[in-house]
Scaffold this active site. Structure first.
Site: not given
Length: 287
Positions: A39, A155, A186, A189
């Protein structure tokens, strides 16, 4: 300067409207929280390209197909805010479920054939809910650009097609997957993995690497390549391969022959944790 935490839709609209009117390009990083270095890479790219950066943190209940998965999904807002502060994020938008869905939604985005394979085949309705919440976030934040990781390639393809088909004025930016030194992609989860599970969790990436080697060596048969890749994943009671497919990188449809770039994608259960990963493989590139 600390990122401004905003929980209400109208409040974040007002805050970002001011930025937009001052000429700022707004970059949005949509997340479900439990932020990690992957992220952070998204935020860093947004920070480099946009004057104002917003990170959304919302665990979207509609996209979970298992109640236990929704319940177990990590919620780490305090740590997420600290990471955002350190990266120079301007706004953290962290709405409640009630704020995003004050009444059960009746309208949703139909993602069509893009969800027929890979994760979509095993998680019916998942990408319909993902596309819907992303469209809601686009309407709320109204970013100029939005940043998504290539680890979630299906996605990303769906969001790109949604934006193109519906003439949404948002630039969709894909950012390369961030990996541990041993190759594990990464993921939020990963925190669920026990030590023994973590040791074998790289099996999926090794299978994807084998597929890339096969393709680079000239193997054009996707069935043969997939079989060779799956064979790399050891017969271990902790591991269960859900799928390993070779698809067109834009349409997410299986290919009959490998004649150009393809996306090799897989999902692997490691104990009770489902991990996904993918690589882009090109027969014209030697690895």
């Amino acid at each position: 300067m600390a990122a401004e935490l905003i929980r209400a839709i109208e409040s974040v609209r007002r805050r970002l409207s001011d930025a937009r009117q001052s000429g700022s390009t707004i970059g949005l990083v949509p997340t479900m929280g439990a932020l990690h270095a992957g992220h952070a890479r998204l935020v860093e790219q947004a920070r480099a390209e946009c004057r104002t950066v917003a990170v959304s943190i919302f665990v979207n209940p509609l996209q979970f197909d298992r109640e236990d998965d929704l319940r177990r999904y990590p919620r780490t807002l305090d740590a997420d805010r600290q990471l955002c502060d350190g990266l120079g994020v301007d706004v953290v938008f962290a709405p409640s479920v009630e704020e995003m869905y004050p009444v059960p939604p009746q309208c949703a985005i139909d993602v069509g054939r893009l969800a027929d394979h890979l994760c979509g085949r095993f998680r019916p309705g998942h990408f319909r809910s993902v596309a819907t919440v992303v469209m809601k976030l686009f309407g709320i934040v109204q970013p100029g650009r939005a940043y998504f990781g290539e680890k979630d390639a299906q996605q990303l393809a769906i969001i790109r097609r949604m934006v193109a088909d519906l003439n949404v004025t948002v630039g969709v930016v894909g950012v390369a997957t961030v990996r541990e030194p041993d190759g594990l992609a990464l993921s939020s989860r990963n925190s669920h993995l026990a030590p023994a599970e973590r040791q074998v969790a790289t099996a999926l990436f090794r299978g994807l690497q084998e597929a890339s080697r096969q393709i680079a060596a000239g193997n054009t048969d996707p069935t043969d390549v997939g079989r060779a890749a799956a064979a790399v994943i050891p017969a271990d009671p902790l591991l269960k391969l859900e799928y390993l497919e070779i698809v067109d990188p834009d349409t997410m449809q299986p290919v009959d022959r490998i004649t150009g770039p393809v996306r090799v994608a897989g999902a692997l259960w490691v104990g009770s944790t489902r991990l996904i990963d993918n690589v882009l493989s090109d027969p014209h590139l030697v690895i």
